[in-house]
Design a protein around this motif. Structure first.
Motif, PDB file in Angstrom:
ATOM      1  N   MET A 180      13.529-103.775  20.599  1.00  0.00           N
ATOM      2  CA  MET A 180      13.807-105.127  21.065  1.00  0.00           C
ATOM      3  C   MET A 180      15.135-105.076  21.819  1.00  0.00           C
ATOM      4  SD  MET A 180      13.964-108.690  18.884  1.00  0.00           S
ATOM      5  CE  MET A 180      15.388-108.219  17.890  1.00  0.00           C
ATOM      6  N   ILE A 181      15.124-105.554  23.056  1.00  0.00           N
ATOM      7  CA  ILE A 181      16.297-105.500  23.924  1.00  0.00           C
ATOM      8  C   ILE A 181      16.832-106.916  24.112  1.00  0.00           C
ATOM      9  CG2 ILE A 181      17.214-104.713  26.131  1.00  0.00           C
ATOM     10  CD1 ILE A 181      15.950-102.466  24.473  1.00  0.00           C
ATOM     11  N   ALA A 182      18.097-107.139  23.779  1.00  0.00           N
ATOM     12  CA  ALA A 182      18.701-108.461  23.895  1.00  0.00           C
ATOM     13  C   ALA A 182      19.793-108.426  24.958  1.00  0.00           C
ATOM     14  CB  ALA A 182      19.288-108.903  22.554  1.00  0.00           C
ATOM     15  N   ALA A 183      19.766-109.393  25.869  1.00  0.00           N
ATOM     16  CA  ALA A 183      20.783-109.474  26.908  1.00  0.00           C
ATOM     17  C   ALA A 183      22.042-110.137  26.374  1.00  0.00           C
ATOM     18  CB  ALA A 183      20.249-110.266  28.094  1.00  0.00           C
ATOM     19  N   VAL A 184      23.165-109.481  26.554  1.00  0.00           N
ATOM     20  CA  VAL A 184      24.477-110.053  26.236  1.00  0.00           C
ATOM     21  C   VAL A 184      25.032-110.634  27.533  1.00  0.00           C
ATOM     22  CG1 VAL A 184      26.808-109.575  25.400  1.00  0.00           C
ATOM     23  CG2 VAL A 184      24.843-108.385  24.398  1.00  0.00           C
ATOM     24  N   THR A 185      25.388-111.913  27.533  1.00  0.00           N
ATOM     25  CA  THR A 185      25.820-112.567  28.765  1.00  0.00           C
ATOM     26  C   THR A 185      27.164-113.267  28.585  1.00  0.00           C
ATOM     27  OG1 THR A 185      24.582-114.572  28.199  1.00  0.00           O
ATOM     28  CG2 THR A 185      23.448-112.935  29.545  1.00  0.00           C
ATOM     29  N   ASP A 186      27.822-113.511  29.727  1.00  0.00           N
ATOM     30  CA  ASP A 186      29.054-114.288  29.709  1.00  0.00           C
ATOM     31  C   ASP A 186      28.718-115.773  29.820  1.00  0.00           C
ATOM     32  OD1 ASP A 186      28.433-114.745  32.390  1.00  0.00           O
ATOM     33  OD2 ASP A 186      29.931-113.322  33.148  1.00  0.00           O
ATOM     34  N   LEU A 187      29.726-116.616  29.936  1.00  0.00           N
ATOM     35  CA  LEU A 187      29.501-118.054  29.972  1.00  0.00           C
ATOM     36  C   LEU A 187      28.751-118.502  31.217  1.00  0.00           C
ATOM     37  CD1 LEU A 187      32.929-119.359  28.613  1.00  0.00           C
ATOM     38  CD2 LEU A 187      30.741-119.248  27.399  1.00  0.00           C
ATOM     39  N   GLU A 188      28.771-117.689  32.258  1.00  0.00           N
ATOM     40  CA  GLU A 188      28.043-118.016  33.490  1.00  0.00           C
ATOM     41  C   GLU A 188      26.621-117.460  33.492  1.00  0.00           C
ATOM     42  OE1 GLU A 188      31.414-116.855  33.711  1.00  0.00           O
ATOM     43  OE2 GLU A 188      31.810-119.013  33.631  1.00  0.00           O
ATOM     44  N   GLY A 189      26.253-116.739  32.429  1.00  0.00           N
ATOM     45  CA  GLY A 189      24.910-116.206  32.342  1.00  0.00           C
ATOM     46  C   GLY A 189      24.741-114.822  32.938  1.00  0.00           C
ATOM     47  N   HIS A 190      25.820-114.169  33.334  1.00  0.00           N
ATOM     48  CA  HIS A 190      25.738-112.820  33.883  1.00  0.00           C
ATOM     49  C   HIS A 190      25.632-111.801  32.749  1.00  0.00           C
ATOM     50  CE1 HIS A 190      28.270-114.869  37.152  1.00  0.00           C
ATOM     51  NE2 HIS A 190      27.017-114.819  37.572  1.00  0.00           N
ATOM     52  N   ILE A 191      24.714-110.845  32.898  1.00  0.00           N
ATOM     53  CA  ILE A 191      24.528-109.817  31.864  1.00  0.00           C
ATOM     54  C   ILE A 191      25.714-108.861  31.872  1.00  0.00           C
ATOM     55  CG2 ILE A 191      23.111-107.879  31.092  1.00  0.00           C
ATOM     56  CD1 ILE A 191      20.677-109.325  32.132  1.00  0.00           C
ATOM     57  N   THR A 192      26.365-108.729  30.730  1.00  0.00           N
ATOM     58  CA  THR A 192      27.494-107.808  30.592  1.00  0.00           C
ATOM     59  C   THR A 192      27.162-106.635  29.677  1.00  0.00           C
ATOM     60  OG1 THR A 192      28.412-108.990  28.685  1.00  0.00           O
ATOM     61  CG2 THR A 192      29.086-109.735  30.887  1.00  0.00           C
ATOM     62  N   GLY A 193      26.038-106.725  28.952  1.00  0.00           N
ATOM     63  CA  GLY A 193      25.643-105.663  28.037  1.00  0.00           C
ATOM     64  C   GLY A 193      24.268-105.948  27.467  1.00  0.00           C
ATOM     65  N   VAL A 194      23.789-105.055  26.638  1.00  0.00           N
ATOM     66  CA  VAL A 194      22.539-105.273  25.917  1.00  0.00           C
ATOM     67  C   VAL A 194      22.693-104.774  24.488  1.00  0.00           C
ATOM     68  CG1 VAL A 194      20.981-105.147  27.919  1.00  0.00           C
ATOM     69  CG2 VAL A 194      21.500-103.077  26.601  1.00  0.00           C
ATOM     70  N   HIS A 195      21.856-105.322  23.625  1.00  0.00           N
ATOM     71  CA  HIS A 195      21.782-104.870  22.237  1.00  0.00           C
ATOM     72  C   HIS A 195      20.368-104.351  22.005  1.00  0.00           C
ATOM     73  CE1 HIS A 195      21.188-105.326  17.848  1.00  0.00           C
ATOM     74  NE2 HIS A 195      22.462-104.989  17.788  1.00  0.00           N
ATOM     75  N   ARG A 196      20.269-103.174  21.405  1.00  0.00           N
ATOM     76  CA  ARG A 196      18.965-102.567  21.150  1.00  0.00           C
ATOM     77  C   ARG A 196      18.705-102.539  19.647  1.00  0.00           C
ATOM     78  NH1 ARG A 196      21.361 -97.487  23.964  1.00  0.00           N
ATOM     79  NH2 ARG A 196      23.102 -98.547  22.960  1.00  0.00           N
ATOM     80  N   THR A 197      17.519-103.008  19.251  1.00  0.00           N
ATOM     81  CA  THR A 197      17.055-102.878  17.878  1.00  0.00           C
ATOM     82  C   THR A 197      15.812-102.005  17.922  1.00  0.00           C
ATOM     83  OG1 THR A 197      17.841-105.104  17.335  1.00  0.00           O
ATOM     84  CG2 THR A 197      16.286-104.078  15.806  1.00  0.00           C
ATOM     85  N   TRP A 198      15.939-100.746  17.492  1.00  0.00           N
ATOM     86  CA  TRP A 198      14.790 -99.856  17.507  1.00  0.00           C
ATOM     87  C   TRP A 198      13.857-100.219  16.356  1.00  0.00           C
ATOM     88  CZ3 TRP A 198      19.529 -97.885  19.192  1.00  0.00           C
ATOM     89  CH2 TRP A 198      19.518 -97.320  20.481  1.00  0.00           C
ATOM     90  N   LEU A 199      12.559-100.189  16.635  1.00  0.00           N
ATOM     91  CA  LEU A 199      11.569-100.699  15.696  1.00  0.00           C
ATOM     92  C   LEU A 199      10.578 -99.623  15.277  1.00  0.00           C
ATOM     93  CD1 LEU A 199      10.762-104.000  17.614  1.00  0.00           C
ATOM     94  CD2 LEU A 199      12.356-103.715  15.699  1.00  0.00           C
ATOM     95  N   ASP A 200      10.072 -99.758  14.062  1.00  0.00           N
ATOM     96  CA  ASP A 200       8.948 -98.934  13.627  1.00  0.00           C
ATOM     97  C   ASP A 200       7.735 -99.299  14.482  1.00  0.00           C
ATOM     98  OD1 ASP A 200       7.923 -97.209  11.116  1.00  0.00           O
ATOM     99  OD2 ASP A 200       6.381 -98.663  11.705  1.00  0.00           O
ATOM    100  N   PRO A 201       6.924 -98.342  14.903  1.00  0.00           N
ATOM    101  CA  PRO A 201       5.767 -98.659  15.751  1.00  0.00           C
ATOM    102  C   PRO A 201       4.800 -99.664  15.148  1.00  0.00           C
ATOM    103  CG  PRO A 201       6.202 -96.302  15.800  1.00  0.00           C
ATOM    104  CD  PRO A 201       7.101 -96.883  14.743  1.00  0.00           C
TER     105      PRO A 201
END
Length: 358
Positions: A180-201
């Motif tokens: 699961m990939i989550a977009a990390v954004t600033d107050l203007e909505g620009h992507i500054t990073g991502v968070h990854r949660t690796w999952l069991d298949p």
């Protein structure tokens, strides 16, 4: 395909078996084919790479097909996927390294977008998010629903990658897991990073790896955001925690800061007047809560705390159910917010005139 890429693919095809032994090391030769699980070097037998030309060039060496997925390609694709490369320039440079060819000279008019993205940079994060797809119908949706999270509308900040690369340590072999990939954004909505949660298949839980959650990019002050900023907002650490709260109050703006340290440092939207701090029941969570309360007061923002009965709100949701969670949160909200976001009276716990159930 450019002339340079076509020439590299041709040279790789002449060394097809050596390429496979190096990049698809979990496979084995079967007749005129290299057999492996998939182009990411998974153990299995559904993908076949032709090792020598056949039928007057109609079936050229180096071409591969995955019978399970229908994917197909050449050996440049093998290098890209097995090495976890995103930028095509990096793929060709890796191919040149394998073939012992000199590195390519950059063309003067190359567009800036073709330059390699530094590992862990915001640009690398943006590319990973762009390569991912909406979570509907994916393992990520299964994972969230198994955690009691059923309201998945309007969460464009979350996506799914079926084979996200995971490296246990810097010098360890690369693995692939759904994520699961989550977009990390600033107050203007620009992507500054991502968070990854690796999952069991299976989607039943996180992947059985040492660190199934990792972030990259610039995180300080930023967050994973659900819904546009407003005068009232809730902020907490975990994605699952905030999605649990969102199941009850989908119209309230919410952010997941991803850690206690980052929660204490979130930036406040200009319009914010009341902040609900969604506390995790541990020492780090209490420290983040206290620092955030101090910062909010200095900014003339009212800070209120939402506390779980267990470790966090997702544990509460799974252990006690959504109605019990609603009742526990109702008495922690400002009266006007209970009506506005839960649609109920704090005094009676009964739904408003529109008929919202308690």
């Amino acid at each position: 395909m450019s002339r340079d890429a076509a020439e590299l693919a041709h040279r790789l095809a002449r060394e097809a078996e050596a390429v496979c032994r190096h990049y698809l090391s979990n496979g084995r030769r079967v007749g005129n084919y290299w057999q492996v699980g998939d182009v990411r070097n998974t153990i299995g037998r559904s993908m076949f790479v032709r090792l020598k030309d056949g039928d007057a060039g109609k079936r050229p060496a180096g071409k591969w097909t995955d019978a399970a997925t229908g994917e197909h390609g050449d050996l440049l694709d093998v290098i890209r996927e097995s090495c976890g490369l995103v930028d095509f320039h990096d793929v060709t440079e890796e191919a040149r390294r394998f073939l012992s060819l000199p590195r390519s000279e950059p063309e003067p008019d190359n567009p800036p977008g073709r330059s390699p993205a530094p590992t862990g940079s915001p640009e690398s994060a943006r590319r990973l998010f762009a390569m991912s797809r909406p979570i509907a119908g994916t393992i990520a949706e299964t994972y969230l629903r198994r955690r009691g999270i059923t309201d998945l509308h309007g969460i464009g900040s979350l996506r799914f990658h079926p084979r996200c690369y995971y490296r246990p340590e810097a010098d360890a072999p690369t693995e692939t897991w759904p994520a699961m990939i989550a977009a990390v954004t600033d107050l203007e909505g620009h992507i500054t990073g991502v968070h990854r949660t690796w999952l069991d298949p299976s989607g039943r839980d996180k992947a059985p790896v040492d660190t199934p959650r990792r972030a990259m990019g610039h995180l300080l002050g930023h967050a994973v955001r659900f819904d546009p900023a407003s005068d009232v907002m809730a902020a907490g650490e975990g994605i699952e925690t905030m999605l649990s709260l969102r199941c009850l109050m989908p119209s309230m703006a919410m952010v997941a800061a991803l850690s206690a340290a980052h929660l204490a440092a979130i930036l406040f939207p200009e319009a914010l007047r009341r902040l609900y701090i969604v506390r995790d029941d541990d020492r780090a969570g209490d420290g983040a809560m206290n620092r955030l309360i101090d910062r909010a007061r200095m900014a003339a923002i009212e800070a209120m705390v939402l506390s779980p009965q267990c470790g966090d709100l997702n544990e509460d949701l799974r252990n006690f159910g959504i109605n019990a969670l609603r009742a526990a949160l109702r008495i922690q909200l400002a009266p006007e917010d209970a009506v506005r976001f839960l649609g109920m009276s704090v005094r009676t716990g009964i739904g408003d005139e529109a008929g919202t159930p308690p």
